[in-house]
Write an enzyme that holds these catalytic residues in place. Structure first.
Site, mmCIF file in Angstrom:
data_model
loop_
_atom_site.group_PDB
_atom_site.id
_atom_site.type_symbol
_atom_site.label_atom_id
_atom_site.label_comp_id
_atom_site.label_asym_id
_atom_site.label_seq_id
_atom_site.Cartn_x
_atom_site.Cartn_y
_atom_site.Cartn_z
ATOM 1 N N CYS A 5 0.733 -1.246 0.000
ATOM 2 C CA CYS A 5 0.000 0.000 0.000
ATOM 3 C C CYS A 5 0.775 1.318 0.000
ATOM 4 O O CYS A 5 1.888 1.410 0.502
ATOM 5 C CB CYS A 5 -0.957 0.054 1.177
ATOM 6 N N GLY A 32 0.518 -0.263 -4.876
ATOM 7 C CA GLY A 32 -0.642 -1.136 -4.732
ATOM 8 C C GLY A 32 -1.617 -0.927 -5.863
ATOM 9 O O GLY A 32 -1.962 0.223 -6.167
ATOM 10 N N ASN A 106 -0.290 1.410 5.726
ATOM 11 C CA ASN A 106 0.745 0.688 4.991
ATOM 12 C C ASN A 106 1.563 -0.069 6.022
ATOM 13 O O ASN A 106 2.214 0.546 6.862
ATOM 14 C CB ASN A 106 1.635 1.685 4.227
ATOM 15 N N GLY A 107 1.515 -1.408 5.960
ATOM 16 C CA GLY A 107 2.290 -2.203 6.906
ATOM 17 C C GLY A 107 1.599 -3.500 7.239
ATOM 18 O O GLY A 107 0.719 -3.957 6.504
ATOM 19 N N CYS A 239 12.726 -0.604 6.008
ATOM 20 C CA CYS A 239 12.902 -1.748 5.091
ATOM 21 C C CYS A 239 13.818 -1.323 3.937
ATOM 22 O O CYS A 239 13.498 -0.409 3.180
ATOM 23 C CB CYS A 239 11.552 -2.177 4.528
ATOM 24 N N TYR A 245 13.667 -1.661 -4.471
ATOM 25 C CA TYR A 245 12.534 -2.178 -5.221
ATOM 26 C C TYR A 245 11.238 -1.386 -5.070
ATOM 27 O O TYR A 245 10.622 -1.012 -6.057
ATOM 28 C CB TYR A 245 12.293 -3.635 -4.798
ATOM 29 N N CYS A 385 9.923 -12.516 5.808
ATOM 30 C CA CYS A 385 9.574 -11.175 6.289
ATOM 31 C C CYS A 385 8.250 -11.267 7.030
ATOM 32 O O CYS A 385 7.293 -11.826 6.520
ATOM 33 C CB CYS A 385 9.433 -10.207 5.118
HETATM 34 S S1 SF4 Z 1 12.510 -8.464 6.616
HETATM 35 FE FE1 SF4 Z 1 10.818 -7.418 5.552
HETATM 36 S S2 SF4 Z 1 10.904 -5.307 6.332
HETATM 37 FE FE2 SF4 Z 1 12.878 -6.275 6.834
HETATM 38 S S3 SF4 Z 1 14.194 -5.747 5.054
HETATM 39 FE FE3 SF4 Z 1 13.305 -7.750 4.633
HETATM 40 S S4 SF4 Z 1 11.488 -7.279 3.408
HETATM 41 FE FE4 SF4 Z 1 12.065 -5.386 4.430
#
Ligand code: SF4
Length: 473
Positions: A5, A32, A106-107, A239, A245, A385
């Site tokens: 998002c 998104g 967003n999250g 992140c 990306y 992740c």
């Molecule tokens: S674990 Fe998730 S939030 Fe952390 S760098 Fe990797 S993709 Fe990004």
């Protein structure tokens, strides 16, 4: 790879806020493509309009003209929690009368299940299957009097990732989780204020960038102007994929232009992993800038050997079997006239599940490439992740299952090399402790890794038992 998002917010009594939000969401479309929505407030009430589809498919003049007021929030959704349905489109509105809020998120919240059960027992009902509605109800459920205190209460209860824009009848709030995993920035426009996931949205509507919302910060915007409240967590964990990306190259995050970071990743790859070759080709679009960096550093000419259909995105028309069999060719078309008999360095932003890369390499070989040397802009992704990026189990991560030589054979490359963690940090040119690097290192920035590992295991086997339609993708 997808995450969840783009969010936007504006408080501007002198502007057509719905229209501004439309154009900001249009600029944030890359974050998104599943649904899009806008909510506005005029001091008395909140109204909203959200539909499935791209921003330009969702809104027309008629829809915008009904969204009146001087405050607006907007949202583009890619689902990480909750399935792809209109009830999950945001902004989500909860509450009654003067206690109503609209929220865009967003999250990804990791203690959703616990909070959902607690709120359900208290009598709160849910109309969507998203963690965003849990956040909204948590805020509403607070017994505090002031909205900032209500939001603060929710922040103390939430574990996970959230960059939020929240609107009441007469106030706008921007909120970022204590680690600042997802970006959120603040700007000004014509005597008003704007909040956006990325600075590119500000550029497109003629707003001036002011600063990032800090991790753990709440900004409140109302008739008293802007007020800021912050609890310092002492930790940051942006992140790092925002640079490689997710974000648009013309966005600036933490003072670093994403374009420059990507170019430096390519240059770092050329330094760490040189190879004899005739052409450098980037996998479009996310890797073309890194390919420029590789070419500049190595002295190997850059070529557009692969063309991407930019409009392939999300479609509601399913391809028939014959077209499906063409697989990746729907998305990428190689040019034999450029590639034939050439040794190619192929630069890509990442390898997650390894579903696309073998097809892309096959396409290059079919087009006559003599050798294909893959160079990847980030280190191997070995850990899931839990913060909203859809790579949630060890099982689906290629680098968690195979060694680098095995991956090279699996994808059919002549060589395969990844940028090191140090090389990546050097490219983004910010201190290492600014970032979450958990999917490379396994070092998660919040101390609930064991529970999250359990969740991952659950998700890999029993999707249907999870609340909120959370799915393994
Ligand atoms: S674990 Fe998730 S939030 Fe952390 S760098 Fe990797 S993709 Fe990004």
């Amino acid at each position: 790879m997808h995450e969840s998002c783009g969010v936007f917010g504006v408080y501007a009594p002198n502007e057509d806020v719905a229209r501004l939000t439309f154009f900001a969401l249009f600029a944030l479309q890359h974050r998104g493509q599943e649904s899009s929505g806008i909510a506005t407030a005029d001091g008395q009430k909140i109204q909203a309009y959200a539909r499935m589809g791209l921003v330009t498919q969702v809104f027309n003049e008629e829809a915008l003209s009904r969204l009146t007021g001087y405050i607006a929030i907007g949202h583009n959704r890619y689902s990480t929690s909750g399935s792809s349905q209109i009830c999950n489109a945001q902004p989500i509105i909860v509450g009654k009368g003067s206690e109503t809020i609209a929220i865009a998120h967003n999250g990804n919240i990791v203690n959703t299940k616990h909070l959902y059960e607690e709120l359900s027992q208290q009598g709160y009902t849910f109309n969507s299957s998203t963690d965003t509605e849990v956040i909204a109800n948590l805020i509403i459920s607070s017994t505090e009097k002031d909205w900032v205190d209500k939001i603060r209460y929710a922040m103390h209860r939430l574990q996970g990732v959230y960059s939020l824009t929240i609107m009441t009848n007469d106030r706008l709030f921007g909120v970022r989780d204590p680690l600042g995993v997802r970006p959120l920035c603040l700007g000004t426009i014509n005597g008003g204020w704007v909040l956006a996931s990325e600075s590119c949205a500000l550029d497109h509507i003629g707003a001036n960038f002011m600063r990032e919302i800090e991790p753990g910060e709440i900004v409140s915007i109302g008739d008293k102007g802007l007020e800021s409240y912050r609890e310092e967590s002492g930790k940051r964990a942006l992140c790092i994929f925002e640079y490689s990306y997710f974000a648009r190259p013309d966005s600036t995050i933490n003072g670093r232009l994403v374009y420059q970071a990507r170019q430096a990743m390519g240059a770092g790859l050329a330094e760490e992993h040189p190879v004899e070759a005739d052409l450098v080709v980037g996998v479009p679009d996310s890797s073309t800038i890194a390919a420029v960096g590789y070419a500049q550093k190595s002295g190997i000419p850059l070529a557009d050997g692969l063309v991407k259909n930019r409009y392939v995105g999300r479609t509601f028309i399913e391809p028939d079997q014959r077209i499906r069999d063409l697989g990746v060719k729907l998305k990428y078309n190689p040019m034999p006239q450029v590639l034939k008999d050439k040794r190619i360095v192929m630069v890509d932003d990442s390898i997650v599940r390894g579903t696309t890369t073998p097809h892309v390499i096959k396409l290059l070989r079919k087009a006559g490439a003599k050798e294909v040397h893959m160079r990847i802009c980030v280190p191997p992704i070995r850990y899931p992740c839990f913060f909203g990026v859809d790579m949630a189990t060890y099982r689906e991560l290629l680098a968690a299952q195979k060694t680098i030589p095995e991956i090279k054979d699996f994808i059919g490359a002549d060589s395969l090399c990844y940028l090191s963690v140090e090389g990546l940090i050097k490219a983004v040119a910010l201190p290492r402790n600014t970032f979450c690097l958990a999917c490379f290192t396994g070092d998660y920035p919040i101390p609930i890794q064991i529970e999250m590992d359990k969740l991952a295991l659950e998700r890999s086997t029993e999707d249907e038992k999870l609340p909120f339609g959370m799915k393994q993708r």
